[in-house]
Scaffold this motif. Structure first.
Motif, short mmCIF file in Angstrom:
data_model
loop_
_atom_site.label_atom_id
_atom_site.label_comp_id
_atom_site.label_asym_id
_atom_site.label_seq_id
_atom_site.Cartn_x
_atom_site.Cartn_y
_atom_site.Cartn_z
N ALA A 1 -4.29 27.14 -8.15
CA ALA A 1 -3.46 27.10 -6.95
C ALA A 1 -4.23 27.63 -5.74
N ARG A 2 -5.03 28.67 -5.93
CA ARG A 2 -5.81 29.21 -4.82
C ARG A 2 -6.80 28.17 -4.31
N TRP A 3 -7.49 27.48 -5.23
CA TRP A 3 -8.44 26.46 -4.81
C TRP A 3 -7.75 25.29 -4.13
N LEU A 4 -6.55 24.92 -4.60
CA LEU A 4 -5.83 23.82 -3.97
C LEU A 4 -5.49 24.15 -2.52
N GLY A 5 -5.39 25.44 -2.22
CA GLY A 5 -5.08 25.84 -0.86
C GLY A 5 -6.27 25.81 0.08
N VAL A 6 -7.49 25.95 -0.46
CA VAL A 6 -8.66 26.06 0.42
C VAL A 6 -9.57 24.83 0.40
N LEU A 7 -9.42 24.00 -0.62
CA LEU A 7 -10.35 22.88 -0.78
C LEU A 7 -10.16 21.70 0.18
N PRO A 8 -8.94 21.30 0.52
CA PRO A 8 -8.79 20.05 1.28
C PRO A 8 -9.69 19.94 2.50
N SER A 9 -9.78 20.97 3.31
CA SER A 9 -10.61 20.88 4.52
C SER A 9 -12.09 20.87 4.19
N ARG A 10 -12.46 21.37 3.01
CA ARG A 10 -13.87 21.45 2.65
C ARG A 10 -14.37 20.18 1.97
N LEU A 11 -13.47 19.28 1.63
CA LEU A 11 -13.89 18.03 1.02
C LEU A 11 -14.24 16.98 2.07
N VAL A 12 -14.10 17.34 3.33
CA VAL A 12 -14.48 16.43 4.42
C VAL A 12 -15.91 16.77 4.82
N PRO A 13 -16.87 15.88 4.56
CA PRO A 13 -18.27 16.20 4.88
C PRO A 13 -18.50 16.28 6.38
N SER A 14 -19.45 17.12 6.77
CA SER A 14 -19.80 17.26 8.17
C SER A 14 -21.32 17.27 8.29
N ALA A 15 -21.80 17.50 9.50
CA ALA A 15 -23.25 17.48 9.72
C ALA A 15 -23.95 18.63 9.02
N ASP A 16 -23.24 19.69 8.64
CA ASP A 16 -23.89 20.85 8.01
C ASP A 16 -23.19 21.31 6.73
N HIS A 17 -22.46 20.40 6.09
CA HIS A 17 -21.72 20.80 4.89
C HIS A 17 -21.30 19.57 4.10
N LEU A 18 -21.36 19.67 2.77
CA LEU A 18 -20.87 18.59 1.93
C LEU A 18 -20.49 19.12 0.56
N PHE A 19 -19.61 18.38 -0.11
CA PHE A 19 -19.21 18.65 -1.50
C PHE A 19 -19.61 17.43 -2.29
N ALA A 20 -20.39 17.60 -3.32
CA ALA A 20 -20.80 16.48 -4.17
C ALA A 20 -20.12 16.60 -5.52
N VAL A 21 -19.83 15.47 -6.13
CA VAL A 21 -19.22 15.45 -7.45
C VAL A 21 -19.96 14.48 -8.35
N VAL A 22 -19.83 14.71 -9.64
CA VAL A 22 -20.30 13.78 -10.66
C VAL A 22 -19.06 13.25 -11.37
N ALA A 23 -18.92 11.93 -11.39
CA ALA A 23 -17.74 11.31 -11.98
C ALA A 23 -18.14 10.32 -13.06
N ASP A 24 -17.32 10.25 -14.10
CA ASP A 24 -17.52 9.24 -15.13
C ASP A 24 -17.38 7.87 -14.49
N GLU A 25 -18.38 7.02 -14.67
CA GLU A 25 -18.39 5.73 -13.97
C GLU A 25 -17.28 4.81 -14.44
N VAL A 26 -16.83 4.98 -15.67
CA VAL A 26 -15.79 4.09 -16.20
C VAL A 26 -14.40 4.61 -15.88
N THR A 27 -14.15 5.88 -16.19
CA THR A 27 -12.81 6.44 -16.02
C THR A 27 -12.58 7.06 -14.65
N GLY A 28 -13.66 7.41 -13.96
CA GLY A 28 -13.52 8.08 -12.68
C GLY A 28 -13.28 9.57 -12.79
N GLU A 29 -13.23 10.10 -14.01
CA GLU A 29 -12.97 11.53 -14.20
C GLU A 29 -14.08 12.37 -13.56
#
Length: 221
Positions: free
Chosen positions: A64-92
């Motif tokens: 719940a704490r992360w759900l409160g702070v993450l949304p604004s941080r998932l928007v990449p900017s010129a000096d910040h990014l969030f990268a993920v690794v996802a299963d190519e088939v399922t998208g997990e």
């Protein structure tokens, strides 16, 4: 001149047979799986026979704490990014890492002749997490490697910093294999805290740095 954000998608062959993963920038729809990854224990822990419900409640509170702070941080900017690794088939979403430019740690100014930006801001990678079922497959290594390449190619930062718990032997071995070493300095403040270091360096944490290797001879002319 305004900075240009470059979005990349990398296909990575997974060691597991007939599987592949996609390394990409995070999207707003990734917020819950990323929150669950970051809230999970660093290593799989079986709840104790007594108090298991409390253990689960604490983990859900962290989600719940992360759900409160993450949304604004998932928007990449010129000096910040969030990268993920996802299963190519399922998208997990099976892994994530956050990279940003933060104020340089103490003593970095000593390196200003080699890296003029060092006295201002440096690249910092934090919030590295991989799903427990996907660990020891090289995904964390690839996320960190991607962060280091991005810092150098897009931000022109040859050095990348991070923190690691001194007692976390697997993590320290991972970073050592990637060329990180202990940095004789300190880093605190709100910016590194945002990327997972805490408001200041907690007891038991070690500050690491990876210096980019020098250009190959053929690249020099």
């Amino acid at each position: 001149m305004a900075a240009t954000l470059v979005v990349v998608f990398l296909h990575i062959a997974d060691p597991a047979p007939h599987r592949a993963v996609l390394l990409r920038h995070a999207r707003p729809s990734d917020v819950r799986p990323i929150a669950e990854l970051l809230a999970a224990p660093a290593e799989p822990v079986a709840p104790p026979p007594i108090g298991g419900a409390q253990f689960r409640w604490e983990e859900q509170s962290e989600v719940a704490r992360w759900l409160g702070v993450l949304p604004s941080r998932l928007v990449p900017s010129a000096d910040h990014l969030f990268a993920v690794v996802a299963d190519e088939v399922t998208g997990e979403i099976v892994g994530c890492a956050e990279l940003g430019l933060v104020p340089a740690p103490a003593h970095a100014a000593r390196e200003s002749e080699r890296a003029p930006h060092a006295a201002e801001r440096v690249a910092y990678v934090g919030n590295l997490a991989v799903a427990s079922a996907q660990r020891r497959r090289g995904l964390a290594r690839r996320l960190v490697g991607f962060a280091c390449k991005w810092a150098r190619s897009q931000w022109h930062r040859p050095d990348v910093f991070t923190h690691v718990d001194a007692a976390n032997a697997p993590a320290r071995a991972l970073y050592a294999a990637l060329g990180f070493c202990v940095y004789e300095g300190s880093m605190d403040g709100a910016a590194p805290a945002r990327l997972g270091a805490g408001q200041s360096e907690r007891a038991g944490q070690v500050l690491l740095v990876r210096h980019a290797p020098p250009p190959r001879a053929e690249e020099g002319g």
